[in-house]
Design a protein around this motif. Structure first.
Motif, PDB file in Angstrom:
ATOM      1  N   THR A 134      -4.814   9.405  10.445  1.00  0.00           N
ATOM      2  CA  THR A 134      -5.820   8.933   9.523  1.00  0.00           C
ATOM      3  C   THR A 134      -6.192   9.908   8.529  1.00  0.00           C
ATOM      4  O   THR A 134      -5.969  11.024   8.389  1.00  0.00           O
ATOM      5  N   HIS A 135      -6.230   9.147   7.263  1.00  0.00           N
ATOM      6  CA  HIS A 135      -6.402   9.849   5.823  1.00  0.00           C
ATOM      7  C   HIS A 135      -7.943   9.538   5.225  1.00  0.00           C
ATOM      8  O   HIS A 135      -8.569   8.927   6.094  1.00  0.00           O
ATOM      9  N   ASP A 136      -8.010   9.901   4.123  1.00  0.00           N
ATOM     10  CA  ASP A 136      -9.497   9.761   3.482  1.00  0.00           C
ATOM     11  C   ASP A 136      -9.609   8.903   2.352  1.00  0.00           C
ATOM     12  O   ASP A 136     -10.687   8.403   2.002  1.00  0.00           O
ATOM     13  N   VAL A 137      -8.630   8.832   1.604  1.00  0.00           N
ATOM     14  CA  VAL A 137      -8.327   8.138   0.441  1.00  0.00           C
ATOM     15  C   VAL A 137      -7.323   7.194   0.219  1.00  0.00           C
ATOM     16  O   VAL A 137      -6.053   7.544   0.639  1.00  0.00           O
ATOM     17  N   GLN A 138      -7.177   6.046  -0.237  1.00  0.00           N
ATOM     18  CA  GLN A 138      -6.229   5.229  -0.368  1.00  0.00           C
ATOM     19  C   GLN A 138      -6.435   4.491  -1.912  1.00  0.00           C
ATOM     20  O   GLN A 138      -7.179   4.182  -2.363  1.00  0.00           O
ATOM     21  N   VAL A 139      -5.223   4.431  -2.541  1.00  0.00           N
ATOM     22  CA  VAL A 139      -5.067   3.971  -3.948  1.00  0.00           C
ATOM     23  C   VAL A 139      -4.143   2.668  -3.841  1.00  0.00           C
ATOM     24  O   VAL A 139      -2.957   2.833  -3.235  1.00  0.00           O
ATOM     25  N   ASP A 140      -4.288   1.513  -4.261  1.00  0.00           N
ATOM     26  CA  ASP A 140      -3.527   0.414  -4.530  1.00  0.00           C
ATOM     27  C   ASP A 140      -3.542  -0.094  -5.736  1.00  0.00           C
ATOM     28  O   ASP A 140      -4.495  -0.412  -6.481  1.00  0.00           O
ATOM     29  N   VAL A 141      -2.068  -0.314  -6.203  1.00  0.00           N
ATOM     30  CA  VAL A 141      -1.949  -0.936  -7.657  1.00  0.00           C
ATOM     31  C   VAL A 141      -1.139  -2.080  -7.436  1.00  0.00           C
ATOM     32  O   VAL A 141      -0.036  -1.882  -6.594  1.00  0.00           O
ATOM     33  N   SER A 142      -1.414  -2.932  -8.131  1.00  0.00           N
ATOM     34  CA  SER A 142      -0.339  -4.248  -8.119  1.00  0.00           C
ATOM     35  C   SER A 142      -0.135  -4.836  -9.624  1.00  0.00           C
ATOM     36  O   SER A 142      -0.834  -4.650 -10.394  1.00  0.00           O
ATOM     37  N   ALA A 143       0.977  -5.059  -9.869  1.00  0.00           N
ATOM     38  CA  ALA A 143       1.393  -5.869 -11.186  1.00  0.00           C
ATOM     39  C   ALA A 143       2.591  -6.893 -10.840  1.00  0.00           C
ATOM     40  O   ALA A 143       3.614  -6.657 -10.569  1.00  0.00           O
ATOM     41  N   GLY A 144       2.031  -8.038 -10.890  1.00  0.00           N
ATOM     42  CA  GLY A 144       2.990  -9.131 -10.507  1.00  0.00           C
ATOM     43  C   GLY A 144       3.499  -9.071  -9.330  1.00  0.00           C
ATOM     44  O   GLY A 144       2.661  -9.288  -8.355  1.00  0.00           O
ATOM     45  N   ASP A 145       4.585  -9.146  -9.166  1.00  0.00           N
ATOM     46  CA  ASP A 145       5.218  -9.161  -7.628  1.00  0.00           C
ATOM     47  C   ASP A 145       5.451  -7.889  -6.958  1.00  0.00           C
ATOM     48  O   ASP A 145       5.963  -7.791  -6.178  1.00  0.00           O
ATOM     49  N   SER A 149       1.037   1.592  -2.746  1.00  0.00           N
ATOM     50  CA  SER A 149      -0.202   1.951  -2.101  1.00  0.00           C
ATOM     51  C   SER A 149       0.109   3.559  -1.722  1.00  0.00           C
ATOM     52  O   SER A 149       1.209   3.848  -1.434  1.00  0.00           O
ATOM     53  N   LEU A 150      -0.859   4.168  -1.821  1.00  0.00           N
ATOM     54  CA  LEU A 150      -0.673   5.740  -1.422  1.00  0.00           C
ATOM     55  C   LEU A 150      -2.016   6.303  -0.738  1.00  0.00           C
ATOM     56  O   LEU A 150      -2.993   5.596  -1.050  1.00  0.00           O
ATOM     57  N   THR A 151      -1.755   7.082   0.542  1.00  0.00           N
ATOM     58  CA  THR A 151      -3.093   7.408   1.069  1.00  0.00           C
ATOM     59  C   THR A 151      -2.944   8.835   1.142  1.00  0.00           C
ATOM     60  O   THR A 151      -1.709   9.442   1.031  1.00  0.00           O
ATOM     61  N   ALA A 152      -3.985   9.567   1.228  1.00  0.00           N
ATOM     62  CA  ALA A 152      -4.025  11.239   1.257  1.00  0.00           C
ATOM     63  C   ALA A 152      -5.064  11.754   2.328  1.00  0.00           C
ATOM     64  O   ALA A 152      -6.305  11.032   2.334  1.00  0.00           O
ATOM     65  N   ASP A 153      -4.768  12.758   2.885  1.00  0.00           N
ATOM     66  CA  ASP A 153      -5.816  13.435   3.689  1.00  0.00           C
ATOM     67  C   ASP A 153      -6.421  14.516   2.696  1.00  0.00           C
ATOM     68  O   ASP A 153      -5.572  15.611   2.622  1.00  0.00           O
ATOM     69  N   MET A 154      -7.440  14.255   2.151  1.00  0.00           N
ATOM     70  CA  MET A 154      -8.177  15.146   1.450  1.00  0.00           C
ATOM     71  C   MET A 154      -8.572  16.691   2.006  1.00  0.00           C
ATOM     72  O   MET A 154      -8.592  17.579   1.205  1.00  0.00           O
ATOM     73  N   ASP A 155      -8.784  16.607   3.175  1.00  0.00           N
ATOM     74  CA  ASP A 155      -9.196  18.005   3.819  1.00  0.00           C
ATOM     75  C   ASP A 155      -8.041  18.412   4.810  1.00  0.00           C
ATOM     76  O   ASP A 155      -8.371  18.466   5.813  1.00  0.00           O
ATOM     77  N   ALA A 156      -6.881  18.175   4.467  1.00  0.00           N
ATOM     78  CA  ALA A 156      -5.755  18.524   5.110  1.00  0.00           C
ATOM     79  C   ALA A 156      -5.466  19.771   5.769  1.00  0.00           C
ATOM     80  O   ALA A 156      -4.936  19.769   6.770  1.00  0.00           O
ATOM     81  N   ASP A 157      -6.426  20.950   5.453  1.00  0.00           N
ATOM     82  CA  ASP A 157      -6.269  22.088   5.913  1.00  0.00           C
ATOM     83  C   ASP A 157      -7.386  22.281   6.859  1.00  0.00           C
ATOM     84  O   ASP A 157      -7.615  23.293   7.433  1.00  0.00           O
TER      85      ASP A 157
END
Length: 300
Positions: A134-145, A149-157
């Motif tokens: 499990t992570h803390d943040v997800q970014v989704d970007v779309s353009a046409g077809d 998507s990227l996810t990251a664990d912001m408190d990985a340490d």
């Protein structure tokens, strides 16, 4: 080398933080109208037997969700939810009694536009390659077809994180003319997976999945076919260090009644069904090869 990988990881985490701060500033710089709030819920009750756990009895539960969303003058929509659950819920998908239904939970917070979405949920965002992480943040970007998507664990340490857990994951997809291609993975070794799909017709679809699976490569092919009220599914999986396996499924849905059955290479069959009684009330039941069963009503 390892040093380059560590620097890349730190750069990605810093980039995710900058996106978070920039998007949050953008949202709060715009005026918002009153939030739209909606309520939804479901409930159920019945009898069950779980032979593996050696338990049987009665289940009853109720779930309610309050969802809120608001759109700013800049077109950014902010949304979230509050979930309330009480009782003990039965899971018809796994034919298991879920005894930990009680509680109040806060859903994720999402900031989105037509082509961009930022989801914030501490330890509530699934790794796009392995949902055991499990992570803390997800970014989704779309353009046409295309979509990324990227996810990251912001408190990985955080010392509370599981040893060997991933710190970021990715998924990139493309679809055109009935063909879809998806590449996913995370920062751990042997995590890359490729998914292919082809829609042959309105009735027939084909899929393929290739997964490194921690060094034990899995290659899986599948098909789905719909013919009126009847649906068929089949898949076959091959592994480098394990026996092959397969799954077959059939479903029927007509009017108020729906029935589905499945089995696999170990004859681990399952049969479930439901009947719509109207007004949001339905009768449901199921059984499997382990002599587990449930019979009850569902309200929505």
């Amino acid at each position: 080398g390892l040093g380059n990988g560590t620097r890349l990881l730190k750069m990605m985490r810093e980039a995710m933080k900058k996106i978070l701060f920039a998007t949050t500033a953008l949202v709060f710089s715009a005026g918002f109208a009153a939030a739209d709030i909606s309520l939804s819920g479901s409930a159920g009750a019945g009898m069950f037997a779980d032979e593996d756990a050696g338990t049987d009895g009665v289940y009853s539960f109720m779930k309610m969700t309050a969802s809120a969303s608001v759109t700013g003058d800049n077109g950014v929509t902010a949304s979230t939810s509050l979930n309330v659950e009480a009782g003990n819920e039965y899971d018809p998908g796994d034919l298991e009694d879920d005894t930990d239904t009680n509680g109040v939970t806060f859903g994720n917070v999402k900031l989105s536009t037509d082509a961009f979405a930022l989801t914030l949920d501490s330890d509530g965002v699934d790794d796009l390659s392995d949902d055991d992480n499990t992570h803390d943040v997800q970014v989704d970007v779309s353009a046409g077809d295309f979509s990324v998507s990227l996810t990251a664990d912001m408190d990985a340490d955080n010392p509370g994180d599981a040893e060997g857990a991933s710190e970021f994951s990715y998924k990139a997809g493309f679809s055109m003319a009935g063909i879809s291609v998806t590449l996913s993975g995370n920062d751990l070794d042997d995590s890359t997976a490729i998914d292919l799909g082809y829609t042959v017709s309105d009735a027939l679809g084909l899929t393929a999945h290739i997964d490194q699976n921690g060094g034990d490569q899995e290659t899986k092919v599948g098909m789905s076919y719909g013919m009126g009220a009847v649906g068929l599914t089949a898949s076959y999986a091959m592994y480098d260090t394990a026996d092959d396996d397969w799954d077959l499924g059939i479903s029927y849905s007509e009017g108020a009644m729906s029935v589905s059955a499945s089995t696999d290479e170990e004859s681990d069959w399952e049969l479930t069904g439901s009947y719509d009684l109207g007004g949001g009330l339905s009768a449901e039941g199921g059984m499997n090869a382990d002599s587990d069963y449930y019979l009850g009503v569902a309200m929505s």
